[in-house]
Design an enzyme around this catalytic site. Structure first.
Site, PDB file in Angstrom:
ATOM      1  N   TRP A  99      -3.505  66.164-133.129  1.00  0.00           N
ATOM      2  CA  TRP A  99      -3.744  65.578-131.795  1.00  0.00           C
ATOM      3  C   TRP A  99      -4.632  66.488-130.963  1.00  0.00           C
ATOM      4  O   TRP A  99      -5.524  66.025-130.244  1.00  0.00           O
ATOM      5  CB  TRP A  99      -2.426  65.270-131.091  1.00  0.00           C
ATOM      6  CG  TRP A  99      -1.602  64.267-131.846  1.00  0.00           C
ATOM      7  CD1 TRP A  99      -0.359  64.442-132.370  1.00  0.00           C
ATOM      8  CD2 TRP A  99      -1.971  62.917-132.183  1.00  0.00           C
ATOM      9  NE1 TRP A  99       0.062  63.297-133.009  1.00  0.00           N
ATOM     10  CE2 TRP A  99      -0.904  62.354-132.913  1.00  0.00           C
ATOM     11  CE3 TRP A  99      -3.108  62.129-131.941  1.00  0.00           C
ATOM     12  CZ2 TRP A  99      -0.933  61.040-133.401  1.00  0.00           C
ATOM     13  CZ3 TRP A  99      -3.140  60.822-132.423  1.00  0.00           C
ATOM     14  CH2 TRP A  99      -2.064  60.293-133.141  1.00  0.00           C
ATOM     15  N   ASP A 166      -1.150  67.433-123.002  1.00  0.00           N
ATOM     16  CA  ASP A 166      -0.727  66.221-123.691  1.00  0.00           C
ATOM     17  C   ASP A 166       0.765  66.382-123.956  1.00  0.00           C
ATOM     18  O   ASP A 166       1.166  67.186-124.800  1.00  0.00           O
ATOM     19  CB  ASP A 166      -1.520  66.088-125.004  1.00  0.00           C
ATOM     20  CG  ASP A 166      -1.048  64.905-125.858  1.00  0.00           C
ATOM     21  OD1 ASP A 166      -0.097  64.203-125.458  1.00  0.00           O
ATOM     22  OD2 ASP A 166      -1.651  64.694-126.936  1.00  0.00           O
ATOM     23  N   LYS A 190       6.933  57.380-127.222  1.00  0.00           N
ATOM     24  CA  LYS A 190       7.788  58.376-127.865  1.00  0.00           C
ATOM     25  C   LYS A 190       9.097  58.593-127.092  1.00  0.00           C
ATOM     26  O   LYS A 190      10.138  58.688-127.695  1.00  0.00           O
ATOM     27  CB  LYS A 190       7.049  59.712-128.019  1.00  0.00           C
ATOM     28  CG  LYS A 190       5.625  59.593-128.565  1.00  0.00           C
ATOM     29  CD  LYS A 190       5.522  59.683-130.061  1.00  0.00           C
ATOM     30  CE  LYS A 190       4.186  59.259-130.645  1.00  0.00           C
ATOM     31  NZ  LYS A 190       2.999  59.970-130.221  1.00  0.00           N
TER      32      LYS A 190
HETATM   33  C1  LIG Z   1       1.453  59.960-130.658  1.00  0.00           C
HETATM   34  C2  LIG Z   1       0.643  61.032-130.023  1.00  0.00           C
HETATM   35  C3  LIG Z   1      -0.670  60.813-129.564  1.00  0.00           C
HETATM   36  C4  LIG Z   1      -1.397  59.509-129.761  1.00  0.00           C
HETATM   37  O1  LIG Z   1      -0.924  58.559-128.902  1.00  0.00           O
HETATM   38  P1  LIG Z   1      -1.584  57.108-128.836  1.00  0.00           P
HETATM   39  O2  LIG Z   1      -0.838  56.523-127.687  1.00  0.00           O
HETATM   40  O3  LIG Z   1      -1.317  56.449-130.145  1.00  0.00           O
HETATM   41  O4  LIG Z   1      -3.033  57.266-128.577  1.00  0.00           O
HETATM   42  C5  LIG Z   1      -1.328  61.849-128.940  1.00  0.00           C
HETATM   43  N1  LIG Z   1      -0.749  63.054-128.782  1.00  0.00           N
HETATM   44  C6  LIG Z   1       0.506  63.307-129.227  1.00  0.00           C
HETATM   45  C7  LIG Z   1       1.098  64.660-129.025  1.00  0.00           C
HETATM   46  C8  LIG Z   1       1.230  62.310-129.869  1.00  0.00           C
HETATM   47  O5  LIG Z   1       2.482  62.549-130.312  1.00  0.00           O
END
Ligand SMILES: *Cc1c(COP(=O)(O)O)cnc(C)c1O
Length: 356
Positions: A99, A166, A190
Site C-alpha cells: 500500500w 493511511d 476494514k
Molecule cells: C485495503 C487498504 C487499502 C486499499 O483500500 P481501497 O479502499 O481498496 O482502495 C489501502 N491501504 C491500506 C493500508 C489498506 O489496508
C-alpha cells in the site's frame, strides 16, 4: 454453523451495524422508504451525515480546524489526492509494503519523492527504524498498519513537517493524536462499514498551498466547503458507518476498542509463539499488528497449509488464507471480531497440531 470471519477486507462488521443497516434497507428512519432510495439531500440523510461526522470527531478527539469527509474512490484514490493537493516540490514516504508502494507511485506523478526508509529487504516483515524525515519536504506519508504483512506503527511519529497517514486498516483501534496530522485517510471496509466510502480527516490549514490547478472532484476544498455533500456521497456505507460509530461510542470509545484488540492479539500471538508447528512472520513484538496477525507453518510442516485451512473451515473459520505475497495465514482481528472467534481459531490450531 456459526461463522468466524477473519477476512482482511471487506471484513467483519458489528451485528449492530448489520442489523440496523438491514432494517434501514426496508424502512429508513420511519420514512417508509428504503435507505437505498432516499435523496442524500433529505433531512433524514443529512442528519446521518451530521451525526457520523460529529462522532468521528468525538471518538478520535479531533481538535478544531479539521474537516471529516466521506468520499468515494477508496483509499487508493487518496494515494493520488494527497499529492495532488499537498505536493508542491518534494514529499517523504516510508515504504512498508504494497500500500505504501502504491502511494509512492502516485506521488511521483506530482513531484520528487524521497523514500526515508524501506523494509523491502525482508519482504516487509518489520518496521524500519532510525530514519530521519528531511525538513524541506511538503509532507511525510506513512501507513499505520500494513494489512498484508501484519506490521503496525501504533505510536504517532514526531516529525517537523506536515504528516499524512493511511489508517485504512487500524483506524478506531486506538486513540490517535490527530493534531500531529494534516491528513488521515481510511477506506471504510476494514473497521467501519461496507466498501464504498473513504473517511478523510483533513486539516483546513493543509489546503491551498500548491500552485497547480486541481480538478474539482479531486480538490479536498470542494468537499470540505460542502460538508462532504458536493455530489452524491456513498449513502449506504455512510449510514452503516454511523451505526458502527454509535456502537464504538456506546461501548466506551476507541480506548475500549484498543483494550479489546490488544487482548485478542495477545491471545493469538501467544498461541502461535508457543506452537510446535506454527510461527509468526513478524518476529519483533513491537512491530506486530494487532489487526492482522500473519503466521505460517514451520518449514517442516509447510505442505500442510491447505489442510489447515480446510480443517479450520470445518470449525466455521473463514478468511484466514494469507495474502499471496506473504503466503501462510492471516487472521484479521478487526474491532468487530469477538474474542470468541479468536478462541475458536486458537482451539483449531491446537487440535490440528495435536494431530500432526
Ligand atoms: C485495503 C487498504 C487499502 C486499499 O483500500 P481501497 O479502499 O481498496 O482502495 C489501502 N491501504 C491500506 C493500508 C489498506 O489496508
Amino acid at each position: 454453523m456459526k461463522k468466524h470471519n477473519f477476512y482482511a477486507g471487506p471484513s467483519i462488521l458489528t451485528p449492530y451495524t448489520i442489523k440496523n443497516t438491514a432494517d434501514a434497507v426496508i424502512d429508513f428512519a420511519n420514512t417508509g422508504l428504503s435507505i437505498l432510495e432516499v435523496s442524500h439531500r433529505s433531512k433524514e440523510f443529512q442528519a446521518v451525515m451530521d451525526e457520523a461526522q460529529a462522532l468521528v470527531k468525538e471518538l478520535l478527539d479531533i481538535p478544531a480546524g479539521y474537516h471529516v469527509l466521506f468520499l468515494g474512490g477508496g483509499a487508493s484514490l487518496q494515494f493520488a489526492m494527497v499529492p495532488y493537493n499537498l505536493l508542491q516540490t518534494k514529499a517523504a514516504y516510508l515504504d512498508t509494503g504494497v500500500w505504501a508502494h502504491k502511494a509512492i507511485k502516485e506521488a511521483k506523478l506530482f513531484g520528487d519523492v524521497e523514500i526515508v526508509a524501506t523494509s523491502e529487504d525482508k519482504n516487509y516483515n518489520y518496521i524500519p527504524k532510525h530514519y530521519t524525515v528531511p525538513e524541506d519536504v511538503d509532507y511525510f506519508h506513512y501507513t499505520t498498519n500494513n494489512t498484508i504483512y501484519g506490521t503496525e506503527i501504533r505510536k504517532d511519529p514526531d516529525v517537523k513537517v506536515r504528516m499524512v497517514a493511511d489508517m485504512s486498516s487500524d483506524i478506531f483501534s486506538r486513540p490517535v493524536d490527530v493534531s500531529k496530522y494534516d491528513i488521515i485517510y481510511a477506506g471504510a471496509q476494514k473497521n467501519l462499514a461496507p466498501a464504498g466510502a473513504t473517511i478523510i480527516i483533513v486539516r483546513e490549514d493543509a489546503l491551498g498551498h500548491v500552485t497547480r490547478q486541481i480538478p474539482t472532484m479531486l480538490n479536498y476544498k470542494t468537499h470540505a466547503d460542502k460538508g462532504s455533500m458536493f455530489n452524491t456521497p456513498p449513502v449506504l456505507p455512510i449510514f452503516s458507518a454511523l451505526q458502527t460509530l454509535r456502537y464504538y461510542k456506546e461501548v466506551g470509545g476507541v480506548k475500549e476498542m484498543e483494550k479489546r484488540d490488544l487482548a485478542k492479539a495477545a491471545k493469538l500471538y501467544e498461541a502461535i509463539d508457543s506452537s510446535r508447528v506454527f510461527e509468526a512472520t513478524v518476529k519483533d513484538h513491537e512491530d506486530r499488528s494487532i489487526m492482522n496477525v500473519c503466521f505460517v507453518l514451520k518449514p517442516e510442516y509447510a505442505e500442510m497449509e491447505k489442510a489447515f485451512i480446510d480443517f479450520a473451515s470445518t470449525k466455521g473459520i473463514v478468511g484466514i488464507k494469507g495474502h499471496r505475497s506473504v503466503g501462510g495465514f492471516r487472521a484479521s482481528l478487526y474491532n468487530a471480531l469477538p474474542m470468541e472467534s479468536v478462541d475458536v481459531l486458537v482451539a483449531a490450531m491446537k487440535e490440528f497440531e495435536n494431530k500432526l
